[in-house]
Design a protein around this motif. Structure first.
Motif, mmCIF file in Angstrom:
data_model
loop_
_atom_site.group_PDB
_atom_site.id
_atom_site.type_symbol
_atom_site.label_atom_id
_atom_site.label_comp_id
_atom_site.label_asym_id
_atom_site.label_seq_id
_atom_site.Cartn_x
_atom_site.Cartn_y
_atom_site.Cartn_z
ATOM 1 N N GLN A 106 4.752 6.929 -0.919
ATOM 2 C CA GLN A 106 3.438 6.341 -1.166
ATOM 3 C C GLN A 106 3.499 4.857 -1.525
ATOM 4 O O GLN A 106 2.462 4.203 -1.617
ATOM 5 C CB GLN A 106 2.707 7.137 -2.253
ATOM 6 C CG GLN A 106 2.447 8.556 -1.819
ATOM 7 C CD GLN A 106 1.780 9.428 -2.846
ATOM 8 O OE1 GLN A 106 1.230 10.452 -2.499
ATOM 9 N NE2 GLN A 106 1.820 9.077 -4.115
ATOM 10 N N LYS A 139 -3.733 3.915 -3.121
ATOM 11 C CA LYS A 139 -4.396 3.683 -1.850
ATOM 12 C C LYS A 139 -3.350 3.651 -0.746
ATOM 13 O O LYS A 139 -2.241 3.202 -0.946
ATOM 14 C CB LYS A 139 -5.153 2.351 -1.902
ATOM 15 C CG LYS A 139 -5.925 2.066 -0.637
ATOM 16 C CD LYS A 139 -6.930 0.961 -0.846
ATOM 17 C CE LYS A 139 -7.758 0.710 0.385
ATOM 18 N NZ LYS A 139 -8.438 1.871 0.930
ATOM 19 N N GLY A 140 -3.708 4.172 0.421
ATOM 20 C CA GLY A 140 -2.824 4.087 1.577
ATOM 21 C C GLY A 140 -2.720 5.384 2.353
ATOM 22 O O GLY A 140 -2.986 6.478 1.839
ATOM 23 N N GLU A 196 -8.724 9.565 -6.753
ATOM 24 C CA GLU A 196 -8.569 8.261 -7.407
ATOM 25 C C GLU A 196 -7.206 8.088 -8.068
ATOM 26 O O GLU A 196 -6.711 6.979 -8.198
ATOM 27 C CB GLU A 196 -9.669 8.059 -8.459
ATOM 28 C CG GLU A 196 -11.050 7.891 -7.879
ATOM 29 C CD GLU A 196 -11.287 6.513 -7.293
ATOM 30 O OE1 GLU A 196 -10.503 5.578 -7.543
ATOM 31 O OE2 GLU A 196 -12.278 6.378 -6.548
ATOM 32 N N SER A 222 -9.258 5.128 7.274
ATOM 33 C CA SER A 222 -9.883 4.108 6.439
ATOM 34 C C SER A 222 -10.627 3.125 7.325
ATOM 35 O O SER A 222 -10.016 2.427 8.132
ATOM 36 C CB SER A 222 -8.825 3.370 5.613
ATOM 37 O OG SER A 222 -9.442 2.384 4.797
ATOM 38 N N SER A 236 -0.395 8.319 0.889
ATOM 39 C CA SER A 236 -1.019 9.155 -0.142
ATOM 40 C C SER A 236 -1.977 10.146 0.502
ATOM 41 O O SER A 236 -2.020 11.322 0.122
ATOM 42 C CB SER A 236 -1.777 8.290 -1.145
ATOM 43 O OG SER A 236 -0.905 7.471 -1.868
ATOM 44 N N CYS A 237 -2.727 9.670 1.485
ATOM 45 C CA CYS A 237 -3.670 10.549 2.189
ATOM 46 C C CYS A 237 -2.927 11.641 2.948
ATOM 47 O O CYS A 237 -3.368 12.800 2.959
ATOM 48 C CB CYS A 237 -4.537 9.728 3.135
ATOM 49 S SG CYS A 237 -5.675 8.601 2.297
ATOM 50 N N ARG A 278 -9.491 10.647 -0.681
ATOM 51 C CA ARG A 278 -8.264 10.510 -1.469
ATOM 52 C C ARG A 278 -8.618 10.486 -2.949
ATOM 53 O O ARG A 278 -9.455 9.707 -3.379
ATOM 54 C CB ARG A 278 -7.524 9.211 -1.094
ATOM 55 C CG ARG A 278 -6.300 8.957 -1.980
ATOM 56 C CD ARG A 278 -5.719 7.574 -1.809
ATOM 57 N NE ARG A 278 -6.664 6.493 -1.751
ATOM 58 C CZ ARG A 278 -7.231 5.910 -2.815
ATOM 59 N NH1 ARG A 278 -6.976 6.318 -4.034
ATOM 60 N NH2 ARG A 278 -8.087 4.899 -2.644
ATOM 61 N N ASP A 302 -9.644 7.303 2.945
ATOM 62 C CA ASP A 302 -9.068 6.443 1.912
ATOM 63 C C ASP A 302 -10.134 5.511 1.327
ATOM 64 O O ASP A 302 -9.948 4.304 1.261
ATOM 65 C CB ASP A 302 -7.896 5.651 2.514
ATOM 66 C CG ASP A 302 -6.956 5.108 1.465
ATOM 67 O OD1 ASP A 302 -7.022 5.540 0.299
ATOM 68 O OD2 ASP A 302 -6.135 4.239 1.815
ATOM 69 N N HIS A 303 -11.271 6.109 0.963
ATOM 70 C CA HIS A 303 -12.397 5.384 0.360
ATOM 71 C C HIS A 303 -12.958 4.315 1.297
ATOM 72 O O HIS A 303 -13.122 3.155 0.925
ATOM 73 C CB HIS A 303 -12.018 4.794 -1.002
ATOM 74 C CG HIS A 303 -11.696 5.848 -2.017
ATOM 75 N ND1 HIS A 303 -12.631 6.340 -2.886
ATOM 76 C CD2 HIS A 303 -10.549 6.524 -2.265
ATOM 77 C CE1 HIS A 303 -12.081 7.276 -3.646
ATOM 78 N NE2 HIS A 303 -10.817 7.410 -3.281
ATOM 79 N N SER A 304 -13.271 4.733 2.509
ATOM 80 C CA SER A 304 -13.870 3.831 3.496
ATOM 81 C C SER A 304 -15.227 3.340 3.006
ATOM 82 O O SER A 304 -15.915 4.015 2.244
ATOM 83 C CB SER A 304 -14.058 4.555 4.831
ATOM 84 O OG SER A 304 -12.822 4.894 5.393
#
Length: 188
Positions: free
Chosen positions: A177, A74-75, A70, A15, A78-79, A68, A43-45
């Motif tokens: 998570q 987030k985190g 939706e 991230s 999870s990734c 990741r 992670d949605h950078s």
């Protein structure tokens, strides 16, 4: 001697760390052991980390890049869990985007785990700061071996990237998570 060239899955959550990620992936590409896949889960950078990873994937089919989903929290955990689901390797190495491997990292771990027929091994780590190697981390290893109670009581520990696991072991565990710190203690 390594038997049958087992595949190693290296799972990296990332991230907003393109510069670190580039160095981490370059250290993986430089491995003397070629039978690996690198699963990078962004992670949605918002800074180009995904593009940096995707550029590597375009040039090396062993590198696979995902975002990741939706529906997952987030985190990094999870990734990691999602990355593991995408992996196919016989062995798993959890890695972070700011970690580096020495060129013989994979071959040495695979040789040892196969030679001794172990479920996992913990390798030594050396940290660095601003390009300088720090004093190698000294692991406490009691004569009686590793016990769950010593680990739970924080008498012993190791870092996430120190470990290689057989897939059959990793399939029985998942990363929590909800945790934001000490996830590796919880996992191991």
């Amino acid at each position: 001697m390594i038997q049958n060239n087992p595949l190693i899955s290296i799972v990296i959550p990332t991230s907003n760390r393109p510069d670190y990620l580039i160095r981490a992936v370059k250290s993986i590409i430089a491995q003397t052991y070629p039978f690996w896949e690198c699963i990078i889960v962004d992670d949605h950078s918002e800074d180009g980390s995904y593009k940096s990873a995707a550029d590597f994937a375009e040039n090396d089919q062993r590198i696979k890049v995902y975002i990741r989903p939706e529906n997952l929290p987030k985190g990094a955990n999870s990734c990691r869990n999602f990355g593991f689901q995408q992996s196919t390797g016989d062995f798993i190495i959890w890695f972070d985007s700011d970690d580096l491997m020495t060129p013989d990292h994979l071959v040495e771990k695979v040789k040892m785990i196969e030679e001794k027929d172990l479920d996992f091994i913990v390798a030594k780590t050396q940290n660095f700061k601003e390009g300088n190697k720090l004093e190698p981390y000294k692991y406490y290893k009691p004569d009686y071996g590793i016990t769950a109670s010593d680990f739970i009581l924080l008498k012993i520990h190791w870092y996430t990237y120190d470990v290689i696991l057989k897939r059959k072991i990793a399939e029985k565990i998942s990363w929590n998570q909800q945790m934001k710190s000490w996830q590796d203690y919880n996992y191991f």
